[in-house]
Write a protein that holds these residues in place. Structure first.
Motif, short mmCIF file in Angstrom:
data_model
loop_
_atom_site.label_atom_id
_atom_site.label_comp_id
_atom_site.label_asym_id
_atom_site.label_seq_id
_atom_site.Cartn_x
_atom_site.Cartn_y
_atom_site.Cartn_z
N GLY A 1 0.78 0.71 -0.20
CA GLY A 1 -0.18 0.65 0.90
C GLY A 1 -1.54 1.18 0.49
N MET B 1 3.73 -12.04 -1.06
CA MET B 1 2.35 -11.77 -1.46
C MET B 1 1.54 -13.06 -1.61
SD MET B 1 1.62 -8.48 -1.89
CE MET B 1 2.62 -6.98 -1.71
N TRP C 1 -6.24 -7.99 -0.17
CA TRP C 1 -5.88 -6.60 0.13
C TRP C 1 -4.86 -6.48 1.25
CZ3 TRP C 1 -6.76 -5.48 5.17
CH2 TRP C 1 -7.75 -6.21 5.85
N ALA C 2 -4.68 -7.52 2.08
CA ALA C 2 -3.84 -7.42 3.27
C ALA C 2 -2.35 -7.28 2.97
CB ALA C 2 -4.09 -8.61 4.19
N PRO C 3 -1.75 -8.11 2.09
CA PRO C 3 -0.30 -8.01 1.90
C PRO C 3 0.18 -6.66 1.37
CG PRO C 3 -1.28 -9.65 0.41
CD PRO C 3 -2.32 -9.29 1.41
N PRO C 4 -0.47 -6.03 0.38
CA PRO C 4 0.03 -4.71 -0.03
C PRO C 4 -0.16 -3.64 1.03
CG PRO C 4 -1.95 -5.27 -1.26
CD PRO C 4 -1.54 -6.49 -0.52
N LEU C 5 -1.24 -3.70 1.78
CA LEU C 5 -1.47 -2.69 2.82
C LEU C 5 -0.42 -2.79 3.91
CD1 LEU C 5 -3.16 -0.43 4.03
CD2 LEU C 5 -4.67 -2.18 5.02
N LEU D 1 -8.26 -1.92 -2.30
CA LEU D 1 -8.84 -3.26 -2.37
C LEU D 1 -9.62 -3.59 -1.10
CD1 LEU D 1 -5.91 -5.34 -3.95
CD2 LEU D 1 -7.81 -4.18 -5.10
N GLY D 2 -9.10 -3.15 0.05
CA GLY D 2 -9.80 -3.38 1.30
C GLY D 2 -11.15 -2.68 1.34
N PRO E 1 3.02 -6.50 -5.77
CA PRO E 1 1.74 -7.21 -5.69
C PRO E 1 1.30 -7.95 -6.96
CG PRO E 1 1.34 -4.89 -6.12
CD PRO E 1 2.84 -5.07 -6.04
N ALA F 1 -1.55 -13.66 0.83
CA ALA F 1 -2.87 -13.68 0.19
C ALA F 1 -3.57 -15.01 0.44
CB ALA F 1 -2.73 -13.43 -1.31
N GLY G 1 -3.42 -1.45 -1.48
CA GLY G 1 -4.06 -2.41 -0.60
C GLY G 1 -5.28 -1.84 0.09
#
Length: 470
Positions: free
Chosen positions: A341, A426, A436-440, A347-348, A279, A430, A344
């Motif tokens: 995950g 990423m 927050w979506a790509p790492p999760l 961040l979410g 990330p 993004a 992410g």
């Protein structure tokens, strides 16, 4: 409850008190090199530094240089983001370098099997230093053109790949096989320290004295690399022709890889982890628009994974006693995916609860979110380091010296190229969604793909360090 090693797709790694690795051709002629290694503590094994002064100098030079390299990595990202205010533009630094790194990583491995590996490493290190010097000159002159930064960072990445390939192929020639896991853990210590100190120092330097001074400090620290490499003896690979290799050399390397399922699996599992779980390119945006804090937050997040690397290396003593290293790699990469995950998810939660911050000063940062995000990244660094120790050991102990350079070239391409694919993933995700979506999503994908790979690759699942088979 512990998994059954015969029925579970990802069984728990098994430890043994025996020497985990047999003799490797090309190791130093030490009368005790085949004796069981006696290290039994939980802390880092320092025996490689005592056994080989050449390794000690190479390791020290690399450790100092790595700090400077991290200064430039962070500074380039912040430099380009400052010029463009575009996360995807930052991601392009890695993407542009990907194909040249693959090409020259492969050719560098071929050269490492054909010429003196010490001279090759010195030549490549010189190219790295010169490219960094030109980047520094551009910064000092106030250039606002972005494309030269892409060209020079690509050249820097290519030459650094060749240095890394040569250096890794050298290690089994100056250390016995029984000390390779400890040597890899020492590499984790140096890299963990570098990625802890370097990014945080880069954030402070960029925020205080500016980008040009940050690049300049890297130039000074890089001189240690020349000292470490130049002090090595000549290291000519077994069967070297001393002629520039051609296509047949590459074909021979590929043919060997086709017969090496365990090496292939170790490459694939790392590509999975780095493609969906790297990330770093979203850190500038996270620092500017989500957690706040600007460059300082970027430095903290970048350093967090290195803290995990450092801690896991400090307590790496038991890793030298792990026998089934394929299983250990699988568990480590799955844990890495879980931590990414979690990053992410943190961040979410910050976004969903309305605590997102905007600001370039550390006082603007949302501290609770930063703390939990850093802890998740520290866990990912620890897991990735354990995986790296065993992947390096597998490659160095199971591959013959005459083809080790070419396989190490492939390994270096995977290790350095995989994160570039991660930058692309990423950056695109993004830009299309939220930070927050790509790492999760990536963390979930990593765990799922590791399960599938280990379930279908029986030889990798049962890889035995007492009887290394490529």
């Amino acid at each position: 409850m512990p998994a059954d090693p015969q029925t579970s797709p990802i069984p728990l790694p098994t430890e043994t008190g025996q020497d985990p690795l047999p003799h490797t051709p090309g190791s130093p002629n030490d009368p005790h090199e085949d004796a069981p290694h006696k290290h039994r503590g939980i802390f880092l094994d320092l025996e490689p530094l005592r056994f080989s002064p050449a390794f000690a100098r190479l390791w020290a030079g690399s450790a100092i240089t790595a700090i400077g390299g991290q200064l430039t990595i962070v500074a380039v990202g912040l430099h380009i983001f400052d010029l463009t205010h575009d996360t995807f533009a930052v991601a392009l630094v890695g993407v542009v370098a990907l194909v040249p790194m693959i090409i020259f990583g492969l050719y560098g491995g071929m050269l490492a099997d054909a010429v003196d590996r010490r001279k090759l490493a010195l030549a490549a290190a010189s190219v790295t230093w010169v490219s960094t010097a030109i980047i520094a000159i551009l910064a000092w002159t106030g250039s606002t053109t972005v494309w030269p930064l892409y060209v020079l960072t690509t050249l820097n990445a290519v030459s650094s790949t060749v240095v890394g390939t040569s250096r890794a192929a050298i290690l089994p020639r100056i250390l016995p096989a029984r000390l390779l896991p400890a040597a890899s853990a020492l590499g984790g210590i140096s890299m963990g320290a570098a990625v802890t100190v370097g990014p945080m120092l880069a954030g402070v330097l960029v925020a205080t004295v500016g980008v040009p001074w940050t690049y300049t400090l890297d130039l000074v620290l890089f001189l240690a690399a020349f000292w470490g490499i130049a002090s090595l003896p000549a290291i000519v690979p077994d069967g070297a022709s001393r002629r520039l290799p051609g296509l047949s050399s590459l074909v021979d390397g590929w043919n060997f890889l086709r017969t090496a399922p365990n090496v292939r699996a170790s490459f694939v599992i790392d590509i999975i982890a780095m493609t969906f779980g790297q990330p770093r390119v979203i850190f500038p945006a996270v620092g500017a628009f989500l957690l706040g804090g600007g460059p300082i937050t970027v430095g903290v997040l970048t350093a967090a994974s290195a803290v995990g690397t450092l801690i896991s290396s400090v307590f790496s003593g038991p890793l030298g006693r792990v026998r089934y290293q394929g299983r250990a790699i699988a568990w480590a990469v799955a844990a890495y995916g879980a931590c990414i995950g979690l990053f992410g998810l943190v961040l979410g939660v910050v976004t969903w609860t309305g605590n997102a911050r905007v600001g370039d000063l550390f006082a603007d940062a949302y501290i609770p979110g930063l703390v939990f995000a850093a802890l998740a990244l520290a866990g990912s660094g620890a897991a990735d380091n354990v995986s790296a120790i065993f992947r390096s050991t597998l490659l160095q102990s199971a591959v013959p010296d005459g083809v080790r350079g070419r396989l190490q070239g492939l390994f270096t391409v995977v290790v350095t190229g995989g994160p570039r694919l991660g930058d692309l993933y990423m950056g695109i995700m993004a830009s299309l969604l939220l930070a927050w979506a790509p790492p999760l999503v990536g963390g979930v994908v990593i765990i799922a793909l590791v399960y599938v790979l280990v379930a279908t690759q029986r030889s990798f699942r049962h890889y035995d360090a007492l009887h290394p088979v490529p």
